[in-house]
Design an enzyme around this catalytic site. Structure first.
Site, PDB file in Angstrom:
ATOM      1  N   ASP A  94      -0.834  -9.906 -11.201  1.00  0.00           N
ATOM      2  CA  ASP A  94      -0.405  -8.339 -11.953  1.00  0.00           C
ATOM      3  C   ASP A  94       1.074  -8.585 -12.339  1.00  0.00           C
ATOM      4  OD1 ASP A  94       0.218  -5.754 -11.760  1.00  0.00           O
ATOM      5  OD2 ASP A  94      -0.015  -5.279  -9.791  1.00  0.00           O
ATOM      6  N   SER A 124      -1.038   1.231  -6.830  1.00  0.00           N
ATOM      7  CA  SER A 124       0.140   1.645  -7.769  1.00  0.00           C
ATOM      8  C   SER A 124       1.192   2.760  -7.378  1.00  0.00           C
ATOM      9  CB  SER A 124      -0.452   1.686  -9.057  1.00  0.00           C
ATOM     10  OG  SER A 124       0.447   1.615 -10.361  1.00  0.00           O
ATOM     11  N   HIS A 155      -3.622  -6.127 -11.819  1.00  0.00           N
ATOM     12  CA  HIS A 155      -3.278  -4.751 -11.143  1.00  0.00           C
ATOM     13  C   HIS A 155      -4.210  -4.051 -10.705  1.00  0.00           C
ATOM     14  CE1 HIS A 155      -0.496  -1.776 -10.312  1.00  0.00           C
ATOM     15  NE2 HIS A 155      -0.799  -0.759 -11.027  1.00  0.00           N
TER      16      HIS A 155
END
Length: 690
Positions: free
Chosen positions: A633, A545, A665
């Site tokens: 995601d 991320s 995610h």
């Protein structure tokens, strides 16, 4: 475990029997008396049948009720998440409150394949039966005790052409959550009702019964003009509400221009504490602790946000939620855990005075989490980077004597051999100080193998966290521990902007992503390589991320430092992400731009987003890159990783992409987690020539 205490200390603790797996249990909750237990259970469907949900009531070791919620068809699936979901007993123990998806009528095609036959029943045609007519607030509901429950039901007919209408949802991990409704099971009458009276612009959740069971208190999230991602976003406009079950009145209990969550009712039914943040801005912040007095209707601030962390003082609240059971028996004190720089500690808060006391100040350094407190018996989890979680219990001392808390270990987890760790603090270089928030420092946790080949320096794996407003605390983390056992030193960097260091640190990062956070990580790497016996020629990056955003920045801005890189669902181009993510406000906020739902970025703002993105430095990348992407995601859509993959392939950089169907995610599916670690370790071993 069986625990005996004399009100001041634990006298005896021991296992109550062998453990058993809780199969298909989604939610469970004991009744206030402790005599009954409610369980929401899923039952997989056979072949093409859909999964069913049952709500069970247990009386000690005997199941006395089992209600097929799917067959009753009063609502959609029950929410078992920790964002909206709840399972709450009424104080009388006659009703259960929960949240479910609003029943959506089956849409009909313009072109029906089969016309209804004469004599077809209402069930076959999908038209409402007479007994499904709406029951307004205050009307007696069939089977309800006292006649105050609301009814479910509006006409379920749907005009043709509604078959493919888009229904908004609440984003990452909440893609099946669209229109939540509050539902009540009458245990004695075996009936379910859906509460009415909640404004249509609100999505209710985190509900519980008001004192005396006269109504329901809930958090309502505004979903106008459209829903944004809610998971890990404690900055969404929301407020505390009360809906009266006798008159149907819905009353606002908190300010309606803030973000609130995690309300908890005191044992005496007099006070509600909850957490509060600013709307929009960083998704995670230093939160306020607020309290609403049920009888005086007065709201007070128990704890303010803390600008700067200082040792010996309360660091501020940085938790995603208060423990489900957080009140002491005196209905005056609450328990919570919060990040304190790079560790996590347990505090008791006196809601009358606002004073705080650490219950873990004299304990070993690590990460503490409150699991529950029940009649002043406190249960917590403790771990360190080299020791998996263990259960600890204590009796909460009387007010004023909390520092004397004595923790007893119920389940001792032996430390993993061969791992040493420590926390180091760093100051940014003078030229990298923030002009408004000067004097901020940051931390890093260094884990390293304590054993290895004689005279050989271990390679270093650098891991910046995601968020960017999150934090690595000195607790158990599977990947770093496993990498240490493989032979890597691991550096976990809490750059400026991390939680646990005060609100000033959080506020310093928006507008400076791609520079301030990147420079903090690079400074930390260079300092550690200078001061520790590590191999500076074998350094790699691993991040997910925003941690992947930083990793991609670092291999582009400092290509001579890093030999390999592994990224999981990385942000690589903020400008292309803003139109596809469930959190477009994040893209603008972290770039330092204002977010308005009705405004489109102008050309200068698009340029600024691109300017702060790691794709800008792709021409300088030389390190081999392994990308891991979750097909589902919603937060950082996989097209971000694909964009980077194609750019690297076009430039001849060794690149490999792993695509995980059915994963979002977090890439937390069992297969994805296991396969991901093996590929990660093998990639590092190969390219660092270990």
């Amino acid at each position: 475990y069986l625990i005996f205490h004399d009100g001041a200390s634990i006298v005896y603790s021991g296992p109550a029997g062998t453990c058993s797996e809780i199969k298909d249990e989604l939610l469970s909750r004991e009744s206030p008396s402790g005599m009954l237990k409610a369980v929401l259970r899923k039952v997989p469907g056979k072949e093409k049948e859909k999964e069913k949900q049952f709500l069970e009531v247990w009386d000690q070791n005997r199941k006395v009720k089992s209600i097929d919620l799917t067959a009753l068809d009063k609502h959609g699936s029950v929410y078992d998440d920790d964002q909206f979901g709840c399972l709450a007993w009424s104080h009388s123990e006659t009703h259960l409150l929960y949240v479910a998806e609003k029943k959506r009528p089956k849409a009909e095609s313009f072109f029906q394949s089969k016309a209804p036959e004469l004599g077809t029943s209402d069930e076959d045609t999908g038209h409402p039966k007479k007994e499904d007519a709406p029951v307004k607030v205050g009307s007696p509901y069939p089977g309800s005790a006292g006649g105050w429950l609301c009814g479910c039901g509006a006409d379920q007919t749907v005009p043709q052409g509604e078959q493919f209408v888009y229904h908004e949802d609440w984003g990452e991990t909440l893609s099946t959550r669209s229109v939540p409704v509050l539902c009540v099971l009458d245990i004695e009458g075996n009936s379910i009702s859906v509460l009415e009276g909640i404004p249509e612009h609100l999505s209710p959740g985190q509900a519980f019964w008001s004192p005396e069971d006269t109504g329901v208190v809930f958090v309502g999230w505004w979903h106008d003009p459209f829903r944004l991602g809610l998971r890990h976003c404690t900055n969404r406009r929301s407020a505390l509400f009360y809906v009266d079950l006798t008159g149907g009145r819905c009353e606002l209990l908190s300010e309606d221009t803030r973000a609130v969550w995690s309300p908890r009712l005191s044992p005496d039914g007099c006070r509600i504490v909850y957490l509060e943040n600013n709307v929009l801005g960083p998704h995670q912040q230093c939160s306020q602790l607020r309290m609403y007095d049920w009888y005086t209707k007065h709201t007070s601030t128990v704890l303010e946000a803390v600008p700067r962390q200082t040792w010996g003082a309360f660091p501020g609240i940085y938790c995603g939620a208060l423990p489900g059971m957080c009140w002491a028996a005196d209905s005056r004190r609450i328990l919570l855990d919060t990040a304190q720089r790079s560790q996590q500690d347990v505090f008791v808060v006196d809601t009358a005075t606002g004073t705080t006391t650490s219950l873990t100040a004299d304990s070993p350094q690590g990460s503490w989490s409150v699991l529950t407190i029940d009649r002043d018996l406190l249960v917590a989890r403790f771990s360190t980077p080299s020791c998996p979680p263990m259960l600890k219990v204590a009796v909460l001392p009387a007010a004023g004597h909390e520092a004397q808390t004595q923790w007893i270990c119920l389940q001792d987890a032996p430390p993993v051999p061969g791992i040493s760790w420590g926390i180091r603090t760093l100051q940014p270089l003078p030229e990298q100080e923030h002009p408004q928030y000067g004097g901020l420092d940051f931390d890093a946790i260094l884990m390293r193998p304590s054993e290895g080949p004689a005279g050989q320096k271990p390679p270093l794996v650098v891991m910046p966290h995601g968020g960017p407003h999150s934090v690595f605390t000195a607790g158990w983390m599977l990947y770093p521990a496993a990498l240490c056992r493989v032979g890597f030193a691991v550096l976990l960097v809490n750059y400026r902007g991390s939680l646990g260091f005060g609100q000033d640190s959080v506020a310093s990062l928006p507008g400076n992503v791609g520079t301030q956070d990147v420079h903090d990580v690079q400074l930390c790497v260079e300092r550690v390589l200078q001061e520790e016996m590590l191999d500076a020629s074998r350094v790699a990056l691993v991040g997910g991320s925003h941690g992947g955003f930083l990793a991609c920045h670092l291999i582009g801005q400092f290509p001579d430092t890093y030999r390999a890189c592994v990224v999981r669902n990385p942000v690589v181009n903020i400008a292309s992400m803003v139109a596809t993510t469930d959190i477009p406000d994040w893209c603008l906020t972290e770039t330092g731009l204002p977010y308005k739902p009705d405004a489109l970025p102008d050309p200068a703002q698009w340029t600024e987003m691109l300017h702060k993105s790691p794709i800008r430095y792709v021409d300088r990348v030389r390190a081999p890159v392994l990308l891991m992407l979750g097909e589902d995601d919603r937060r950082v859509p996989p097209k971000q990783g694909l964009e980077y993959y194609r750019a690297l392939k076009a430039r001849g950089v060794p690149t490999r992409l792993l695509w995980y169907p059915g994963n979002n995610h977090a890439l937390a599916g069992i297969e994805a987690e296991a396969d991901g670690f093996m590929n990660l370790a093998l990639w590092l071993l190969k390219h660092l020539q270990c």
